[in-house]
Design a protein around this motif. Sequence first.
Motif, PDB file in Angstrom:
ATOM      1  N   ALA A 520      49.485  50.672  46.003  1.00  0.00           N
ATOM      2  CA  ALA A 520      49.694  49.384  46.682  1.00  0.00           C
ATOM      3  C   ALA A 520      51.025  48.784  46.274  1.00  0.00           C
ATOM      4  O   ALA A 520      51.526  49.014  45.171  1.00  0.00           O
ATOM      5  CB  ALA A 520      48.560  48.420  46.352  1.00  0.00           C
ATOM      6  N   VAL A 521      51.605  47.987  47.198  1.00  0.00           N
ATOM      7  CA  VAL A 521      52.783  47.170  46.909  1.00  0.00           C
ATOM      8  C   VAL A 521      52.496  45.784  47.472  1.00  0.00           C
ATOM      9  O   VAL A 521      52.578  45.564  48.684  1.00  0.00           O
ATOM     10  CB  VAL A 521      54.070  47.751  47.528  1.00  0.00           C
ATOM     11  N   GLY A 522      52.166  44.849  46.581  1.00  0.00           N
ATOM     12  CA  GLY A 522      51.855  43.491  47.013  1.00  0.00           C
ATOM     13  C   GLY A 522      53.028  42.549  46.821  1.00  0.00           C
ATOM     14  O   GLY A 522      52.826  41.339  46.648  1.00  0.00           O
ATOM     15  N   ALA A 523      54.233  43.098  46.849  1.00  0.00           N
ATOM     16  CA  ALA A 523      55.449  42.301  46.634  1.00  0.00           C
ATOM     17  C   ALA A 523      56.257  42.229  47.921  1.00  0.00           C
ATOM     18  O   ALA A 523      56.127  43.073  48.810  1.00  0.00           O
ATOM     19  CB  ALA A 523      56.287  42.921  45.522  1.00  0.00           C
ATOM     20  N   THR A 524      57.146  41.215  47.988  1.00  0.00           N
ATOM     21  CA  THR A 524      58.012  41.059  49.161  1.00  0.00           C
ATOM     22  C   THR A 524      59.465  41.281  48.782  1.00  0.00           C
ATOM     23  O   THR A 524      60.375  40.672  49.352  1.00  0.00           O
ATOM     24  CB  THR A 524      57.818  39.659  49.760  1.00  0.00           C
ATOM     25  N   ARG A 525      59.691  42.148  47.803  1.00  0.00           N
ATOM     26  CA  ARG A 525      61.048  42.556  47.436  1.00  0.00           C
ATOM     27  C   ARG A 525      60.997  43.988  46.916  1.00  0.00           C
ATOM     28  O   ARG A 525      59.930  44.528  46.641  1.00  0.00           O
ATOM     29  CB  ARG A 525      61.639  41.610  46.398  1.00  0.00           C
ATOM     30  N   GLN A 526      62.165  44.580  46.760  1.00  0.00           N
ATOM     31  CA  GLN A 526      62.230  45.984  46.397  1.00  0.00           C
ATOM     32  C   GLN A 526      61.842  46.172  44.929  1.00  0.00           C
ATOM     33  O   GLN A 526      62.374  45.536  44.037  1.00  0.00           O
ATOM     34  CB  GLN A 526      63.644  46.533  46.627  1.00  0.00           C
ATOM     35  N   LEU A 527      60.905  47.101  44.728  1.00  0.00           N
ATOM     36  CA  LEU A 527      60.431  47.419  43.383  1.00  0.00           C
ATOM     37  C   LEU A 527      60.541  48.920  43.136  1.00  0.00           C
ATOM     38  O   LEU A 527      60.265  49.735  44.027  1.00  0.00           O
ATOM     39  CB  LEU A 527      58.970  46.994  43.193  1.00  0.00           C
ATOM     40  N   GLY A 528      60.924  49.258  41.920  1.00  0.00           N
ATOM     41  CA  GLY A 528      60.954  50.650  41.501  1.00  0.00           C
ATOM     42  C   GLY A 528      60.136  50.819  40.233  1.00  0.00           C
ATOM     43  O   GLY A 528      59.504  49.883  39.730  1.00  0.00           O
ATOM     44  N   ALA A 529      60.148  52.040  39.683  1.00  0.00           N
ATOM     45  CA  ALA A 529      59.398  52.305  38.459  1.00  0.00           C
ATOM     46  C   ALA A 529      60.036  53.458  37.701  1.00  0.00           C
ATOM     47  O   ALA A 529      60.702  54.325  38.293  1.00  0.00           O
ATOM     48  CB  ALA A 529      57.936  52.614  38.780  1.00  0.00           C
ATOM     49  N   ALA A 530      59.845  53.455  36.399  1.00  0.00           N
ATOM     50  CA  ALA A 530      60.387  54.512  35.556  1.00  0.00           C
ATOM     51  C   ALA A 530      59.569  54.585  34.270  1.00  0.00           C
ATOM     52  O   ALA A 530      58.713  53.724  34.000  1.00  0.00           O
ATOM     53  CB  ALA A 530      61.862  54.258  35.243  1.00  0.00           C
ATOM     54  N   LEU A 531      59.839  55.620  33.488  1.00  0.00           N
ATOM     55  CA  LEU A 531      59.190  55.808  32.195  1.00  0.00           C
ATOM     56  C   LEU A 531      60.252  55.960  31.123  1.00  0.00           C
ATOM     57  O   LEU A 531      61.225  56.690  31.308  1.00  0.00           O
ATOM     58  CB  LEU A 531      58.320  57.077  32.191  1.00  0.00           C
ATOM     59  N   GLN A 532      60.068  55.272  30.017  1.00  0.00           N
ATOM     60  CA  GLN A 532      60.882  55.545  28.842  1.00  0.00           C
ATOM     61  C   GLN A 532      60.016  56.290  27.830  1.00  0.00           C
ATOM     62  O   GLN A 532      58.916  55.838  27.506  1.00  0.00           O
ATOM     63  CB  GLN A 532      61.410  54.251  28.218  1.00  0.00           C
ATOM     64  N   LEU A 533      60.515  57.435  27.353  1.00  0.00           N
ATOM     65  CA  LEU A 533      59.797  58.215  26.348  1.00  0.00           C
ATOM     66  C   LEU A 533      60.227  57.705  24.977  1.00  0.00           C
ATOM     67  O   LEU A 533      61.273  58.086  24.454  1.00  0.00           O
ATOM     68  CB  LEU A 533      60.090  59.702  26.525  1.00  0.00           C
ATOM     69  N   ASP A 534      59.413  56.836  24.405  1.00  0.00           N
ATOM     70  CA  ASP A 534      59.827  56.104  23.212  1.00  0.00           C
ATOM     71  C   ASP A 534      60.021  56.988  21.989  1.00  0.00           C
ATOM     72  O   ASP A 534      60.713  56.585  21.047  1.00  0.00           O
ATOM     73  CB  ASP A 534      58.800  55.009  22.895  1.00  0.00           C
ATOM     74  N   ARG A 535      59.438  58.177  21.973  1.00  0.00           N
ATOM     75  CA  ARG A 535      59.556  59.038  20.801  1.00  0.00           C
ATOM     76  C   ARG A 535      60.531  60.202  21.008  1.00  0.00           C
ATOM     77  O   ARG A 535      60.648  61.072  20.151  1.00  0.00           O
ATOM     78  CB  ARG A 535      58.175  59.587  20.418  1.00  0.00           C
ATOM     79  N   LEU A 536      61.215  60.187  22.150  1.00  0.00           N
ATOM     80  CA  LEU A 536      62.115  61.299  22.457  1.00  0.00           C
ATOM     81  C   LEU A 536      63.461  60.768  22.932  1.00  0.00           C
ATOM     82  O   LEU A 536      63.525  59.899  23.808  1.00  0.00           O
ATOM     83  CB  LEU A 536      61.514  62.213  23.532  1.00  0.00           C
ATOM     84  N   GLY A 537      64.537  61.309  22.383  1.00  0.00           N
ATOM     85  CA  GLY A 537      65.872  60.984  22.865  1.00  0.00           C
ATOM     86  C   GLY A 537      66.186  61.740  24.146  1.00  0.00           C
ATOM     87  O   GLY A 537      65.512  62.703  24.505  1.00  0.00           O
ATOM     88  N   LYS A 538      67.260  61.293  24.833  1.00  0.00           N
ATOM     89  CA  LYS A 538      67.595  61.914  26.116  1.00  0.00           C
ATOM     90  C   LYS A 538      67.937  63.385  25.968  1.00  0.00           C
ATOM     91  O   LYS A 538      67.735  64.187  26.889  1.00  0.00           O
ATOM     92  CB  LYS A 538      68.750  61.166  26.769  1.00  0.00           C
TER      93      LYS A 538
END
Length: 715
Positions: A520-538
Amino acid sequence: MKRIHSSILCILCGLFLLCSCHEEIYDPEALGKDYFIQNIPSDFTWSTTSSVQTSVIPYDRYEGQYLYTIEIFDKNPLTDPSAVLYTTGWCTGKQPLQKTITVPAVQKTLYIRQTTPGGRKSIKEAEIKNNKLDCSFYPEKNTSSTPATTRAYADERIPENVPADANEIKEGPNNVTLEANKNYVIRETYTGKITFPGSGNSSLYITGTWINPNNMTVLNKGSDIYIMGTGKLLSSAASCTFKWNSAGGVMGIAPGGQLGTPEQNNIGLEFHNPGAVINEGNFYGDWIIAKAGGMLFVNKGKFYANGLTTSDVAFLFRNECYAHIKKFKLNNQSILTVSPDCSFVSEDFSMANSSVYLGNSAMLEIGTLTTANWGSPFIQGNGNDYALVRIDKMICPSRYAPLNFISNLYISCNQYPADPWTYNILFNCMLEDVSTGATIEIKPSECSQGNDYVPEQPEEPEFPKTVTYTQTYTFASEDNYPNPGDYDMNDIVLSLDSTSYYYPQKNGIDRVTLHFTLRAVGATRQLGAALQLDRLGKESVKSVSYSTELPLDNFYRNGNSTEQKQKQAVIPLFDNAHQILGYSNTTTIVNTIQGGATAKPVSFDVTIEFSSLIQEEDIQLDAINYFTIVGTRLPRTEIHLPRYKHTNLSVTPAKLQEVTQQYMWSIRVPGIFRYPQEWRKITDVYPQFEAWVKSSGKDNADWYIFPEEHLIYRN
């Protein structure tokens, strides 16, 4: 869009203007006053999950030479196909499996499945205590004991010899009537009737053979029958019953003695007052009926009967060798004990507020086990090694009178009750997966048929191996961060349906696949998503790939597809949720208004390959820092779960991050979250939510399964 309170807006604007000054000025109380829940405990984390340290020791028969597979579930996978797999690992008895796993906070017990090197599976239930779970498949030292019993009305020992004053009964034309207070003996073969006295003590000893032609022989107080070492008691009648009308009667069979034959088991026993049946030889009987409490049955030989039943009175059956009773009724407060290395077999076994005690390597084999709808029946292992309970079908009709299995039992059942609340597996009991074969061996002997154990052929698990953990979590977000909104928690709803780990060897993983569904998207603006792997460097990530084409243009990515200018590995998911659901206009609210715009939820996979082997704990749920992205600008507004840190590209100053981490704009809920309809506050849709918050998560931890049904969104 969410309502912005003027007071908090002024304060936030002031903070952004002054964030570069020597002193940052911010009043955290203002946010609390405008927040939709007041007086939130300072130690509350908003987490619906718990981190559990697990330690599992397999029942290792190979002294560490082969690996055992360990799996941990939320429910019993033998009886519930919906059981969720939380984790998997490989270990030996010398090197236990030790892992930290994430489970829903409501989870108080876990089910651990052990698979031997030969593929045989067994399950144990273990309790989570203080966020730790310790499970050993070895039997435990047992401090319980079989209940002591005494009998004041008769000595359970069979006389070694026939009394010298015994009167001999010989074959003749007339039947025999016994006199009170005298002993009698049949030394040869006697085929006539015997009438016992109406009162007084009389004892009949059989060293020869008595073939009783009578269909009913009545005995009264003090009348005993002892079948001695060479004796036999048979009957020429179609059905023959020995009936005791008064207390004190004993039917005793000495070693070598015999009642009935395997081909002609037509002799029954009926007790109207307490008596005793003591068998040290061979008993081949018909029905045994006890109509008075206090009966004692002791078997030290071979005991076969068509049935044993009572008129809801208590008795003790102490089995010290082999017993096979086709229909066995263990009534109120009655007790069955089976000694070590001995067996008790019954095709039809019923229990009502009664108990069974099994010694080391004892075996209880039952066709159909039925419990009553009252009382507290239990089967308990009393030794320091496993006893085997083998059942074809278990019928337990009541949750209020569950059958309890207790302590050092190995349970093999083909058909469990449909309702799992009608029985309990407690205190170091192990369940066998019948389809894979026996894990323990009960050796055949004079007193046990054994369990037909077939030695397995051990093999090491094959690698590489893919393991999929099936616990679903839903991320539900409010998009007005850092301002309070309407808290319908549906501005973006994304579920992590399952997670697949790829093990090239047992000691690490080289990639993981996350299975997502945007709902679902219950917003009226553009939304994205991502994950940060807190225990791993890039640099830990070799590559990121997607199962389908996703909108990612607003992410600046490195060659390995992680996001640029980040210290930790940040994995883009998408930059336009509306577009994934098929809407080009980001002002359209999708799947949150009944009768409004709809779209079929869209599933996709994200696979992360690592530069070298990592541990599963480095990529488990608690190490995945999910966040929603508002708009397209950099730096950007990020909406994280409470207590999780923002990425290097967040526009939110550190001070504001610190202040807002006590509050919630995004939440992670176990299962498929039935989110509120548009403009319906979560506290209205889930009445227990606020109580959960104010108790700091101690109460109503399962708030998310009790919504107001008419206020949740339905596709």
